[in-house]
Design a protein around this motif. Structure first.
Motif: not given
Length: 187
Positions: A92-93, A97-100, A105-111
């Motif tokens: 999903q990320l 990724s292109a529209v976040l 994007r950083t928050r979701r990558q950290r999660e």
């Protein structure tokens, strides 16, 4: 001269005859001694047990494996669910990724990273617990198998039983006897 020659001929024949009798006695006593020594020293009786087959095929080993699987089934399912969730979030990320925004994007990558660390820790703990439990069960099975092997060795007069070997003749393999005893509940 004749009487001396006859006497010495008779004496010479007697010595030769006595020598032959003595040689025959020595040879026969040596043969009897060798036969006696061979009869008193029975051949060494050797056996072999395939421990790997015991762990794989013995009823107690199968029961232990089934019990371990039942005990760890829930945790394994939770780990598989966690792995699927991790894979889904990663896909999903990648897709979003292109529209976040950069912060999203950083928050979701950290999660995703935190979830991955948690997954790796739980998987490692699961594996350690599983290995420890498996080793405990196998150790109990090995103790039982060793008692059965000792019992068979005493009953059937084995001098030596190997559990590890490079080459084994089927005629000395007693694994089936040990499996049968273990499967019949021998302790």
């Amino acid at each position: 001269m004749f009487s001396t020659s006859a006497a010495s001929l008779t004496a010479s024949s007697a010595v030769k005859g006595a020598g032959r009798v003595l040689a025959a006695l020595v040879l026969s006593s040596a043969a009897v001694g060798a036969a006696h020594a061979q009869a008193s020293q029975a051949p060494v009786k050797i056996g072999f047990v395939n421990t790997e087959r015991i762990f794989r095929d013995a009823a107690p080993a199968k029961a232990a494996q089934a019990k371990i699987e039942a005990d760890f089934k829930k945790r394994d399912a939770e780990l598989q669910d966690m792995a699927n969730r991790l894979r889904t979030l990663s896909e999903q990320l990648d897709k979003d990724s292109a529209v976040l925004s950069e912060s999203d994007r950083t928050r979701r990558q950290r999660e995703l990273s935190d979830l991955d660390k948690d997954f790796q820790r739980k998987r490692r703990e699961f594996q350690e617990d599983l290995n420890q439990r498996r080793n405990e069960e196998l150790s109990q099975i090995l103790e039982r198998a060793n008692r059965v092997i000792k019992q068979i060795a005493e009953q059937e007069n084995y001098d030596l039983i190997f559990q590890e070997a490079v080459v084994v003749s089927p005629r000395v393999d007693i694994t089936d006897k040990v499996l049968k005893a273990l499967n019949n509940g021998a302790k």
